[in-house]
Design a protein around this motif. Sequence first.
Motif, PDB file in Angstrom:
ATOM      1  N   MET A   1       4.182 -25.271   0.902  1.00 18.22           N
ATOM      2  CA  MET A   1       3.275 -24.366   1.602  1.00 18.22           C
ATOM      3  C   MET A   1       1.953 -25.079   1.803  1.00 18.22           C
ATOM      4  N   PHE A   2       1.783 -25.766   2.923  1.00 15.89           N
ATOM      5  CA  PHE A   2       0.549 -26.472   3.199  1.00 15.89           C
ATOM      6  C   PHE A   2      -0.400 -25.529   3.912  1.00 15.89           C
TER       7      PHE A   2
ATOM      8  N   THR B   1       9.142 -26.474  -5.362  1.00 15.07           N
ATOM      9  CA  THR B   1       9.445 -27.879  -5.600  1.00 15.07           C
ATOM     10  C   THR B   1       8.537 -28.738  -4.727  1.00 15.07           C
ATOM     11  N   ALA B   2       8.715 -30.045  -4.818  1.00 17.40           N
ATOM     12  CA  ALA B   2       7.931 -30.979  -4.011  1.00 17.40           C
ATOM     13  C   ALA B   2       8.701 -31.432  -2.773  1.00 17.40           C
ATOM     14  N   GLU B   3       9.803 -30.780  -2.452  1.00 13.81           N
ATOM     15  CA  GLU B   3      10.668 -31.258  -1.377  1.00 13.81           C
ATOM     16  C   GLU B   3       9.945 -31.357  -0.040  1.00 13.81           C
TER      17      GLU B   3
ATOM     18  N   PRO C   1       8.575 -40.479  -2.522  1.00 12.06           N
ATOM     19  CA  PRO C   1       8.755 -39.594  -3.674  1.00 12.06           C
ATOM     20  C   PRO C   1       7.423 -39.135  -4.249  1.00 12.06           C
ATOM     21  N   SER C   2       7.442 -38.002  -4.916  1.00  7.60           N
ATOM     22  CA  SER C   2       6.215 -37.458  -5.513  1.00  7.60           C
ATOM     23  C   SER C   2       5.646 -38.357  -6.600  1.00  7.60           C
ATOM     24  N   SER C   3       6.445 -39.257  -7.137  1.00  8.69           N
ATOM     25  CA  SER C   3       5.987 -40.146  -8.207  1.00  8.69           C
ATOM     26  C   SER C   3       4.913 -41.120  -7.746  1.00  8.69           C
ATOM     27  N   VAL C   4       4.736 -41.270  -6.426  1.00  6.28           N
ATOM     28  CA  VAL C   4       3.670 -42.139  -5.925  1.00  6.28           C
ATOM     29  C   VAL C   4       2.594 -41.314  -5.204  1.00  6.28           C
ATOM     30  N   LEU C   5       2.547 -40.011  -5.507  1.00 10.35           N
ATOM     31  CA  LEU C   5       1.536 -39.114  -4.955  1.00 10.35           C
ATOM     32  C   LEU C   5       0.661 -38.569  -6.068  1.00 10.35           C
TER      33      LEU C   5
ATOM     34  N   ASN D   1       6.658 -31.552 -11.071  1.00 11.35           N
ATOM     35  CA  ASN D   1       7.314 -32.159  -9.913  1.00 11.35           C
ATOM     36  C   ASN D   1       7.087 -33.658  -9.795  1.00 11.35           C
ATOM     37  N   GLY D   2       6.571 -34.286 -10.842  1.00 12.58           N
ATOM     38  CA  GLY D   2       6.521 -35.741 -10.892  1.00 12.58           C
ATOM     39  C   GLY D   2       5.301 -36.414 -10.307  1.00 12.58           C
TER      40      GLY D   2
END
Length: 245
Positions: free
Chosen positions: A1-2, A155-157, A166-170, A187-188
């Motif tokens: 939801m942006f 989720t981060a989808e 991927p969320s791991s680099v956000l 969510n990583g």
Amino acid sequence: MFSFLVNNNNKGKRNNGQDPFSSEEVQTKSATLRGISSNMWWDKVRAGLSQRFNFEGIVSAVTVVARDRRLAVPHIAVPDIRWVDWGELKRRGVQGVVFDKDNTLTCPYSLAVWTPLVESLEQCRSVFGGNVVIFSNSAGLDQYDVGGVKKPAGTAEDIEKYFGCPSSVLVMVGDRHFTDIVYGNRNGFLTILTEPFSLAQEPFIVRQVRKLEKSLVNNWYQKGCRPTNHSLLSEAKKCVKDPAL
């Protein structure tokens, strides 16, 4: 939801250096935001109700307290975003930034970036280009985003699809332990907690919950509770700066 896209340069759009929350910019994006109401008084009432009754947040908080308190502990804590070295974050592997809005970038329910933070936000946008978005509970009400869910639910989808990574680099940047930080850690994301800068406009119950959150997390941290593991954590700690220097 942006709720808002801060910059969209890499998606074929440019804002020519304008304030991302200027009235002109909001008007041009109103269609894509499903029609922000011009009745600001009613919008504020709904926003206040939304802040008071975040049922997803209540359920999540109970779960965090009972099962995994680490989710509420940020990887990094700073007074505000001026303390973040955006260029260094990118050099060390971060590919994009997700901001909360109220008391992270703006006063509660305002569309204007808090003046002392404008320069830092512009620096962030110049470093990450279109890979900067805002994900806000107060702006993401049903009249703006039908069917949307609030942090920490979801989720981060969709975010990963937008960024293409991927969320791991956000990075998730926000001012609330049990919403922004729990959502990010769950969510990583690499999570950064900022201090709120304007409490006067927040509903009374939100101020009390905020105090409780901070007290609980500080107590857990003193007893040895640490944030979730993250591959970029050791690098990210080197990306905090003193804005006065």
